[in-house]
Structures are given as C-alpha cells and as structure tokens.
Design an enzyme around this catalytic site. Structure first.
Site, short mmCIF file in Angstrom:
data_model
loop_
_atom_site.label_atom_id
_atom_site.label_comp_id
_atom_site.label_asym_id
_atom_site.label_seq_id
_atom_site.Cartn_x
_atom_site.Cartn_y
_atom_site.Cartn_z
CE LYS A 101 57.78 20.40 15.14
NZ LYS A 101 57.64 21.54 14.22
CE LYS A 113 62.57 25.93 15.40
NZ LYS A 113 61.65 25.01 14.72
CB SER A 355 62.74 19.32 5.56
OG SER A 355 62.53 20.70 5.44
N1 GLU Z 1 60.75 24.85 10.95
C1 GLU Z 1 59.97 23.70 10.65
C2 GLU Z 1 59.62 22.96 11.92
O1 GLU Z 1 59.73 23.52 12.97
C3 GLU Z 1 60.62 22.83 9.62
C4 GLU Z 1 61.95 22.26 10.01
C5 GLU Z 1 62.61 21.55 8.87
O2 GLU Z 1 62.05 21.50 7.80
O3 GLU Z 1 63.72 21.05 9.08
O4 GLU Z 1 59.17 21.85 11.90
#
Ligand code: GLU
Length: 421
Positions: A101, A113, A355
């Site tokens: 991502k 994560k 974020s």
């Molecule tokens: N938990 C969200 C994701 O899986 C956001 C992660 C973030 O903001 O760092 O994309």
C-alpha cells in the site's frame, strides 16, 4: 475442522497467496530471486505476552504481535488490530500488504502491522486502556516516530491511539505525537483521517467507473459491510449520486432495487456497525453479493468472492474495500468475465495516506485544513489508480498483479540501493 483451525488455515492461505503474487510481480519486473528471498517474509516479528489486571481482580495474559516487513524505504507503518482470531501468520501477511500500500501511494514507509488476541467487545474501558498501554510498553524497543508508526485497524480507534501515544510519550519523557497516527484531533490527529479509507475507496469507484464508461449518477451500488469503511462509503456514494441498493453487517443484508434509505441506516447503526437486526426482510451476505448491481464493494471480511460464486457476480466493477475479499481463483474468473477489479491494496490505501499526512503535520507542528487533506488525498489516489490501470494495460496483467508490481518496486529498489541484495 474447528472454527479455530479454519481461521488458522485461512491466515496461512492469505500469507501464501501474498507470497505467490509477490513472486509473480518481482519476476515480471525482472528482479532476481534474492530480492524475492528478502521480501517474501517480514524482516522482524515480535511476539509479546502482556499481563493485565482485569476489573474482577484476576490477571489475564494477552498475546500480541508486531511485524515489520521491510524498512529499506523508511520506517515501518501500519495498524494494530484487536481481535479474538488475530494470528501471527495474519499479522505477517498484513504487514507485507502495508509495504505494498505504501509503495502504491508512494509514501516514504515500509509496511508494519500489529495485533492483540482479545475481544474488545467484552472488555471494559479500563481493561482496554491497560491493554493498550501494556502493548506499547511490550513493543516499545522496536517502535517510534522514525522506526515504526502504528495506527488504528480492526476494532481499534482514536481513543486507543491516544492511550498508546500517551504511554509512549511517558516512556520517552517527551511528547511524541508522531509515534502513532489516527489520534483524536486535539492530540495532533489529522482532519479527514477518520473518513480517509472510505474517501479513498470512493475515489477508486469513481476512477473505475470512468474507465468502464459508467455514469456514477444513478449507478447501482452494493456495499457489503457497515463498519467504518462501509458506512462512510455508503454515505459518500449516495452523495456522489449513486443508488445504494444493498448493504450488510455480520448478521445479514438488506437489498432494495429502488435504493435504501442510507441516512436512516447510518443513524441507527451501533458502534460495531450492526443495523440489519432492526429489519425482518433480510437476506444473507452471500445472497447480497449475487444481486443485480453495477458496482460491488466488499467492505467486510476476507474470502467472500471465491471460485464458487465468482460466476454469479452481476457487477461490472468490484472494488475491494476489505482486506482480501476475493480469492486468487475468483480474481481470475472475474477478470476473464471482463469485470474490472480494483484490488484491496489500492482501494484501501486512503487510510495510510492520510496517516502519512498526519505524521508529516506532527513532525512539522503545522496543521492543515480538511480541504487541504482532501485535495492531497484525491491526487494520491487518482495518480495511484492511473499508474496501476496503465501498468495492467501495458503488461496485459490483471489489476491485482499490476498493483503488486507497482507496490513492491520501491522496497525492491531501496533494498538494492542500500546494498542489501
Ligand atoms: N490500518 C489501516 C490499513 O490497514 C491504516 C494503517 C495506517 O494508517 O498506518 O491500511
């Protein structure tokens, strides 16, 4: 097979299928096997045990994880989930997805994560606070604003981020808003963070509709799932002029070819996204996926579209707002049938993108307006969509493989420049 064994198998499948596509993507890009050897697993995985005093005086020991996929590009970044079924394999796979991502949205991060095996729905506020603080103490050595920056994920929210930020700041003895994102606004959160994932999905739906020549005005949309992403998405789709004909929660689904009253449903949903229990004429989640519509957005859980039902999907666009809702076999079937599938690692990149904006604002101590955030997010999502769509057309590959190719390139390139591979 017990429910637990089934979950374990699903997590392992998620991890293995992620590795399969990473291998394919690196091969297509012409990278050597040593690059795959480095990127097929997280570089660091910490498992912790967290003793917590429960309200009844007993002590419960919780298990938590933090996985860091790769930090060649920059610090690791990604959410922490609180869930009874979270497992080591799942956290590992999801940390790889975060690298993808971040690569897709061109953010200066690697993937991370975290997770804690717990059921927040059965815990008091005080117990949740102690668990959140205990987790930060347990993982404090490997996290930090320039090392690894956590964020919200399944069943965690801005309050939990606030406790975690406070604990970290106390440990380090200075205020550290950049340690974590998804915080409340008064503690350095960003405008637009809460709705960011849904905004990002909405932009992907709009871009996919353009690519397919479908007018969003009056397009029939089904949204599976009514949690943070699903509920805001239904709202944004309605605002964009689409007709939301179906929604669902964990208990069942509602479908009306004339459109549902989204405002009413939003008003009545509880904080876990439950709303269908108020209705009599509900159908199952499985039935919902096969109803007539133009655009289908699975925004709930993984493995919803499989080889068993991929032929029955009526939508011509599927946008994955959930993590892993479509299996690799089903991806193939949908692509062969001419369905445009926008993969999860692209569609849900809006959350981590805002974020990143939050972290940048924390680092510079200067805060942006909601419009500024929305504008910047729009640009990142449109550019990312176009890049992946063009890669898919240029290389004659499906959108998922194209997204992996775009997503993994930065980690591979940065690892090479650093002389690791
Ligand atoms: N938990 C969200 C994701 O899986 C956001 C992660 C973030 O903001 O760092 O994309």
């Amino acid at each position: 097979m017990s429910e637990e064994q089934k979950e374990e198998k699903e997590s392992l499948n998620l991890f293995l299928s992620t590795q399969t596509v990473i291998k394919e993507a690196l091969d297509k890009l012409g990278y050597s096997n040593s690059v795959y050897e480095l990127l097929k697993e997280p570089i660091r995985m910490l498992k912790v045990r967290i003793p917590i005093k429960m309200d009844d005086g007993s002590v419960k020991v919780f298990t938590g994880f933090r996985s860091q996929h790769n930090d060649a590009v920059g610090p690791a970044k990604g959410g922490v989930r609180f869930h009874p079924e979270v497992s080591e394999e799942e956290v590992k796979a999801l940390s790889i997805w975060m690298s993808l991502k971040c690569g897709i949205a061109d953010l200066p991060y690697g993937g991370g994560k975290g997770g804690i095996i717990c059921d927040p729905r059965e815990m008091s506020f005080g117990e949740l606070e102690r668990l959140s603080r205990g987790y930060v103490r347990a993982i404090s050595q490997i996290v930090g604003p320039a090392k690894d920056i956590p964020a919200p994920d399944v069943y965690t929210n801005s309050q939990i981020m606030a406790w975690m930020m406070d604990e970290y700041s106390r440990l380090r003895e200075f205020d550290s808003p950049g340690f974590i994102t998804g915080k409340p606004l008064v503690l350095g959160g960003s405008q637009g963070r809460e709705t960011a994932t849904a905004r990002g999905v909405t932009i992907c739906v709009e871009e996919a509709a353009k690519a397919k020549g479908i007018d969003i005005q009056g397009a029939r949309v089904i949204v599976q799932g009514f949690g943070n992403a699903g509920s805001y998405l239904a709202k944004f789709m309605k605002e964009a002029g689409a007709l939301v004909v179906g929604i669902s929660d964990a208990h069942g689904a509602l479908y009306d070819p004339n459109g549902l009253d989204i405002d009413y449903l939003l008003e009545r949903r509880d904080s876990f996204g439950t709303v269908t229990n108020l209705f009599k004429n509900i159908i199952t989640n499985k039935e919902l996926l096969e109803q007539e519509c133009d655009i289908l957005v699975p925004a709930a859980i993984s493995n919803q579209i499989t080889a068993d039902n991929a032929h029955q999907i009526k939508a011509s666009i599927v946008v994955e707002a959930a993590n892993g809702p479509t299996t690799l076999e089903a991806t193939k079937i949908l692509t062969e049938r001419g369905v445009l599938l926008v993969p999860d690692i692209l569609a849900s990149a809006g959350g981590v993108t805002v974020s990143y904006f939050e972290w940048v604002q924390n680092n510079q101590g200067y805060y942006w307006s909601e419009e500024e955030v929305a504008q910047k997010l729009q640009k990142v999502m449109v550019d990312s969509f176009k890049n992946i769509y063009q890669t898919s057309q240029g290389h004659q590959v499906d959108m998922r493989l194209a997204a992996y190719m775009v997503g993994i390139r930065k980690a591979a390139e940065a690892s090479r420049f650093r002389g690791w591979v």
